[in-house]
Structures are given as C-alpha cells and as structure tokens.
Design a protein around this motif. Structure first.
Motif, PDB file in Angstrom:
ATOM      1  N   GLU A  52       0.821  -1.197   0.000  1.00  0.00           N
ATOM      2  CA  GLU A  52       0.000   0.000   0.000  1.00  0.00           C
ATOM      3  C   GLU A  52       0.864   1.260   0.000  1.00  0.00           C
ATOM      4  O   GLU A  52       0.630   2.190  -0.747  1.00  0.00           O
ATOM      5  CB  GLU A  52      -0.881   0.012   1.239  1.00  0.00           C
ATOM      6  N   ARG A  53       1.896   1.234   0.860  1.00  0.00           N
ATOM      7  CA  ARG A  53       2.824   2.363   0.926  1.00  0.00           C
ATOM      8  C   ARG A  53       3.562   2.560  -0.380  1.00  0.00           C
ATOM      9  O   ARG A  53       3.826   3.655  -0.837  1.00  0.00           O
ATOM     10  CB  ARG A  53       3.909   2.076   1.972  1.00  0.00           C
ATOM     11  N   PHE A  54       3.921   1.410  -0.946  1.00  0.00           N
ATOM     12  CA  PHE A  54       4.741   1.360  -2.128  1.00  0.00           C
ATOM     13  C   PHE A  54       4.083   1.903  -3.363  1.00  0.00           C
ATOM     14  O   PHE A  54       4.687   2.566  -4.180  1.00  0.00           O
ATOM     15  CB  PHE A  54       5.012  -0.104  -2.425  1.00  0.00           C
ATOM     16  N   THR A  55       2.816   1.544  -3.534  1.00  0.00           N
ATOM     17  CA  THR A  55       2.148   1.812  -4.797  1.00  0.00           C
ATOM     18  C   THR A  55       1.302   3.080  -4.734  1.00  0.00           C
ATOM     19  O   THR A  55       0.577   3.380  -5.660  1.00  0.00           O
ATOM     20  CB  THR A  55       1.258   0.618  -5.189  1.00  0.00           C
ATOM     21  N   LYS A  56       1.466   3.811  -3.624  1.00  0.00           N
ATOM     22  CA  LYS A  56       0.676   5.028  -3.441  1.00  0.00           C
ATOM     23  C   LYS A  56       0.825   5.988  -4.632  1.00  0.00           C
ATOM     24  O   LYS A  56      -0.151   6.512  -5.138  1.00  0.00           O
ATOM     25  CB  LYS A  56       1.168   5.717  -2.154  1.00  0.00           C
ATOM     26  N   ASP A  57       2.063   6.192  -5.064  1.00  0.00           N
ATOM     27  CA  ASP A  57       2.302   7.154  -6.139  1.00  0.00           C
ATOM     28  C   ASP A  57       2.688   6.464  -7.444  1.00  0.00           C
ATOM     29  O   ASP A  57       3.325   7.046  -8.314  1.00  0.00           O
ATOM     30  CB  ASP A  57       3.401   8.148  -5.735  1.00  0.00           C
ATOM     31  N   CYS A  58       2.321   5.208  -7.547  1.00  0.00           N
ATOM     32  CA  CYS A  58       2.723   4.406  -8.700  1.00  0.00           C
ATOM     33  C   CYS A  58       1.668   4.462  -9.798  1.00  0.00           C
ATOM     34  O   CYS A  58       0.485   4.527  -9.514  1.00  0.00           O
ATOM     35  CB  CYS A  58       2.835   2.946  -8.270  1.00  0.00           C
ATOM     36  N   PRO A  59       2.098   4.408 -11.046  1.00  0.00           N
ATOM     37  CA  PRO A  59       1.117   4.243 -12.116  1.00  0.00           C
ATOM     38  C   PRO A  59       0.549   2.819 -12.020  1.00  0.00           C
ATOM     39  O   PRO A  59       1.110   1.983 -11.346  1.00  0.00           O
ATOM     40  CB  PRO A  59       1.959   4.403 -13.378  1.00  0.00           C
ATOM     41  N   THR A  60      -0.552   2.585 -12.657  1.00  0.00           N
ATOM     42  CA  THR A  60      -1.104   1.225 -12.634  1.00  0.00           C
ATOM     43  C   THR A  60      -0.258   0.303 -13.500  1.00  0.00           C
ATOM     44  O   THR A  60       0.525   0.746 -14.333  1.00  0.00           O
ATOM     45  CB  THR A  60      -2.559   1.215 -13.149  1.00  0.00           C
ATOM     46  N   PHE A  61      -0.430  -0.970 -13.315  1.00  0.00           N
ATOM     47  CA  PHE A  61       0.386  -1.925 -14.052  1.00  0.00           C
ATOM     48  C   PHE A  61      -0.300  -2.350 -15.344  1.00  0.00           C
ATOM     49  O   PHE A  61      -1.514  -2.464 -15.393  1.00  0.00           O
ATOM     50  CB  PHE A  61       0.664  -3.145 -13.178  1.00  0.00           C
ATOM     51  N   LYS A  62       0.534  -2.584 -16.369  1.00  0.00           N
ATOM     52  CA  LYS A  62       0.039  -2.939 -17.696  1.00  0.00           C
ATOM     53  C   LYS A  62      -0.679  -4.281 -17.654  1.00  0.00           C
ATOM     54  O   LYS A  62      -1.772  -4.442 -18.153  1.00  0.00           O
ATOM     55  CB  LYS A  62       1.258  -3.020 -18.630  1.00  0.00           C
ATOM     56  N   ASP A  63      -0.012  -5.243 -17.054  1.00  0.00           N
ATOM     57  CA  ASP A  63      -0.606  -6.583 -16.942  1.00  0.00           C
ATOM     58  C   ASP A  63       0.017  -7.282 -15.741  1.00  0.00           C
ATOM     59  O   ASP A  63       0.820  -6.678 -15.029  1.00  0.00           O
ATOM     60  CB  ASP A  63      -0.380  -7.403 -18.223  1.00  0.00           C
ATOM     61  N   ASP A  64      -0.321  -8.524 -15.531  1.00  0.00           N
ATOM     62  CA  ASP A  64       0.180  -9.158 -14.310  1.00  0.00           C
ATOM     63  C   ASP A  64       1.677  -9.469 -14.385  1.00  0.00           C
ATOM     64  O   ASP A  64       2.347  -9.538 -13.368  1.00  0.00           O
ATOM     65  CB  ASP A  64      -0.664 -10.369 -13.886  1.00  0.00           C
ATOM     66  N   LEU A  65       2.211  -9.615 -15.580  1.00  0.00           N
ATOM     67  CA  LEU A  65       3.655  -9.818 -15.695  1.00  0.00           C
ATOM     68  C   LEU A  65       4.398  -8.550 -15.256  1.00  0.00           C
ATOM     69  O   LEU A  65       5.408  -8.608 -14.539  1.00  0.00           O
ATOM     70  CB  LEU A  65       4.035 -10.191 -17.137  1.00  0.00           C
ATOM     71  N   ASP A  66       3.857  -7.429 -15.678  1.00  0.00           N
ATOM     72  CA  ASP A  66       4.423  -6.129 -15.325  1.00  0.00           C
ATOM     73  C   ASP A  66       4.431  -5.960 -13.801  1.00  0.00           C
ATOM     74  O   ASP A  66       5.420  -5.526 -13.205  1.00  0.00           O
ATOM     75  CB  ASP A  66       3.546  -5.051 -15.978  1.00  0.00           C
ATOM     76  N   LEU A  67       3.335  -6.346 -13.203  1.00  0.00           N
ATOM     77  CA  LEU A  67       3.184  -6.255 -11.757  1.00  0.00           C
ATOM     78  C   LEU A  67       4.182  -7.188 -11.059  1.00  0.00           C
ATOM     79  O   LEU A  67       4.820  -6.822 -10.075  1.00  0.00           O
ATOM     80  CB  LEU A  67       1.745  -6.655 -11.435  1.00  0.00           C
ATOM     81  N   MET A  68       4.334  -8.358 -11.618  1.00  0.00           N
ATOM     82  CA  MET A  68       5.240  -9.332 -11.018  1.00  0.00           C
ATOM     83  C   MET A  68       6.693  -8.843 -11.091  1.00  0.00           C
ATOM     84  O   MET A  68       7.473  -9.044 -10.171  1.00  0.00           O
ATOM     85  CB  MET A  68       5.072 -10.665 -11.752  1.00  0.00           C
ATOM     86  N   LYS A  69       7.029  -8.162 -12.181  1.00  0.00           N
ATOM     87  CA  LYS A  69       8.376  -7.590 -12.318  1.00  0.00           C
ATOM     88  C   LYS A  69       8.624  -6.529 -11.248  1.00  0.00           C
ATOM     89  O   LYS A  69       9.716  -6.423 -10.707  1.00  0.00           O
ATOM     90  CB  LYS A  69       8.549  -6.953 -13.714  1.00  0.00           C
ATOM     91  N   PHE A  70       7.576  -5.774 -10.977  1.00  0.00           N
ATOM     92  CA  PHE A  70       7.679  -4.758  -9.926  1.00  0.00           C
ATOM     93  C   PHE A  70       7.946  -5.411  -8.568  1.00  0.00           C
ATOM     94  O   PHE A  70       8.812  -4.974  -7.796  1.00  0.00           O
ATOM     95  CB  PHE A  70       6.380  -3.938  -9.892  1.00  0.00           C
ATOM     96  N   LEU A  71       7.241  -6.497  -8.299  1.00  0.00           N
ATOM     97  CA  LEU A  71       7.470  -7.234  -7.048  1.00  0.00           C
ATOM     98  C   LEU A  71       8.899  -7.740  -6.946  1.00  0.00           C
ATOM     99  O   LEU A  71       9.534  -7.665  -5.902  1.00  0.00           O
ATOM    100  CB  LEU A  71       6.547  -8.460  -6.952  1.00  0.00           C
ATOM    101  N   CYS A  72       9.399  -8.267  -8.062  1.00  0.00           N
ATOM    102  CA  CYS A  72      10.743  -8.853  -8.078  1.00  0.00           C
ATOM    103  C   CYS A  72      11.832  -7.802  -7.898  1.00  0.00           C
ATOM    104  O   CYS A  72      12.907  -8.102  -7.379  1.00  0.00           O
ATOM    105  CB  CYS A  72      11.002  -9.570  -9.394  1.00  0.00           C
ATOM    106  N   LYS A  73      11.568  -6.596  -8.375  1.00  0.00           N
ATOM    107  CA  LYS A  73      12.590  -5.554  -8.278  1.00  0.00           C
ATOM    108  C   LYS A  73      12.382  -4.674  -7.057  1.00  0.00           C
ATOM    109  O   LYS A  73      13.047  -4.825  -6.041  1.00  0.00           O
ATOM    110  CB  LYS A  73      12.590  -4.690  -9.554  1.00  0.00           C
ATOM    111  N   ASP A  74      11.443  -3.773  -7.129  1.00  0.00           N
ATOM    112  CA  ASP A  74      11.278  -2.744  -6.084  1.00  0.00           C
ATOM    113  C   ASP A  74      10.885  -3.332  -4.742  1.00  0.00           C
ATOM    114  O   ASP A  74      11.481  -3.029  -3.705  1.00  0.00           O
ATOM    115  CB  ASP A  74      10.243  -1.715  -6.525  1.00  0.00           C
ATOM    116  N   PHE A  75       9.867  -4.140  -4.761  1.00  0.00           N
ATOM    117  CA  PHE A  75       9.326  -4.683  -3.515  1.00  0.00           C
ATOM    118  C   PHE A  75      10.366  -5.569  -2.825  1.00  0.00           C
ATOM    119  O   PHE A  75      10.657  -5.415  -1.644  1.00  0.00           O
ATOM    120  CB  PHE A  75       8.058  -5.486  -3.850  1.00  0.00           C
TER     121      PHE A  75
END
Lengths: 163, 163
Positions: A52-75
């Motif tokens: 919740e803290r992380f994605t507060k100022d984030c754009p939405t994700f293109k698809d679930d792969l995009d979201l998963m990449k975000f988890l693997c890197k930033d999160f």
C-alpha cells in the motif's frame, strides 16, 4: 548493514515464538500446519501494508507480468535488500521467482543439513507475496521450494486476473 | 520510507500475536505480565544481536555516559530512524531517554485515548535497550513511561558499571 539485520533478527524471533507457543499446546498433531499458517497470515498482513505504501504514487500496471516484475525488483529490494535473480512464467498464471541468496536462509549453512527446517523460514515470505498480490487485486496461492540453501523459489499461482 | 514501515508492521504483528496467543489460554490473570515479558525477551535478543553488529568496528566507550550517547544516536537512528531527543542522567546509574515522537506510537492518535494500550507497544523496545546494554557489559532494568502520545521516556537503571 545493521539495518537488514533488524528484519532478520525479528523474523527469527517470530518463527521461534510461533513454534514455541505451539509446542506448549496439546494438539501436537496439527502443529506444523498451524505454525506455517500463522506465519503465512502474519506475512500476508505485512505484505498488504507494505504494498500500500509502495504503490501510493505508482502508475497502474500494464498486466500481471508487469506487476510481477515490480514485485521482483522494487518490492523485493526494499524488504530483502536484493532483487529476485530469475523470474519465469508459463503465461497462464504460474510464476517462478528464484532468489539465489535468500536473506532469511543465509544464516544456515549451505547444503542439505538443515533442509527440513527451511519451510519454517519461508512461510512468512510466502504470505508476504500473497498479501502484496492480494492488495493489487490478484488472488493467489504461493508455495516455496528449496533444493540447495540459501537459494529458493517462490511460486505464486494466480487464480484470477485483474482484467 | 517503506523501509521503516517493515519494522513497524512486523512489530504490530508480534504484539498482536503475543496477546492473541495468551488470550486463548486459561491463566488470564497472569496475562499482562506474561505478554509484556515475552515481548521484552524478544526485544532483548534482538538488541543483543543488533549491538553486536554495530560495535564490531567501534572503539571502546570512555564511560557509561559515552555508551548511552551512542545508544541515543547511532543505535536509535538505525532502528527508529531518528535520534533520542533528550538524554538526562543523575550520574548515579539512572538515565532518562526521551523520544518526542516514538516510531512505534505514531500510529495512535495523540492524546490520552489509547494511553492504556501503550505498555504493549513499549515492552519490546525496553528489551531492545536492555539487550544492547547487556552485550556491552551493563546489566540494567529498563522501564518506560508515556504521558502524551507519541512521546515517551525510557529509563534504564544500571545495576553495575563496566569498570
């Protein structure tokens, strides 16, 4: 450096507490399942809060792969101080996130000696991934696998997609 | 920012778990004492671990005031992301460390509404200080006091000195 240690020490204490509490109860049979699910539930709530803290100022994700990449890197970097080393998918909702040096397993000697203790130390992190995905609209089942410490694989299986 | 949140969320989970576990037991009378001491003991071990990492390459301390200043600055900053605001001592082994915006209390509304819940959220940190001092050779009793959230005071009382 001392910073990462705080999370690692706290995590150790949590695992020890959950197993100790259970050991003093009578329903020893159910022990393993209950401990793992307690840790998983704790991870779930922490994962929800963190994302919740992380994605507060984030754009939405293109698809679930995009979201998963975000988890693997930033999160992953924020929590475990390194990125996931390898991300694979079958493009049908199953993902494999491989961490070759998973922070919560590095305290163990590598090799197979403590392999059967590993699930204790992965349950919280499975919940963490599940909680993060859940708050982003993806229900999942997350399992983990270790073959050689301190490397391990987390396998989120998405049950429903955003779109 | 998300970094600090990890510790705060984990701490919340620990407090919730300890109180939940106790609530399902029969010895309700002893509840408060046991929960607080469980949390204190967890903090103690984490404090020991943290200070070990911290002081690995440190020169030794001149006296216990010097050591206490180190705790208030470096140690506190790493864990709670800010320094202690005010340090006082009677030069006879009693110290008062005042944090005007203690990280683990900032989630509460300020004022007196949740004042009686505060001890739950201070026990771990009392243990943390006690563990750190213990590994530096100082046995202590640490108590805490809150009069207006999120400000609070930790009061280590040293029983023996290094020299």
């Amino acid at each position: 450096m001392a910073d990462d240690a705080l999370f690692e020490f706290l995590h150790m204490e949590i695992v020890a507490l959950v197993y100790k509490e259970q050991a003093t109860r009578e329903d020893i049979d159910k022990e393993r399942v209950t401990c793992v699910s307690t840790l998983d539930a704790m991870g779930f709530r922490v994962g929800q809060g963190m994302i919740e803290r992380f994605t507060k100022d984030c754009p939405t994700f293109k698809d679930d792969l995009d979201l998963m990449k975000f988890l693997c890197k930033d999160f992953w970097s924020t929590i475990f101080k390194k990125q996931i080393d390898n991300l694979r998918t079958n493009h049908q909702g199953t993902y494999v996130l491989q961490d070759n040096k998973f922070a919560l397993l590095t305290q163990f000697s590598s090799g197979k000696q403590y392999l059967e203790e590993a699930p204790k130390y992965l349950a919280f992190s499975c919940g963490l991934i599940r909680g993060a995905l859940s708050n982003l609209g993806l229900e999942s089942v997350v399992t983990a696998e270790v073959s050689l410490m301190p490397s391990c694989k987390f396998m989120p299986n998405l049950k429903s997609l955003i779109n």
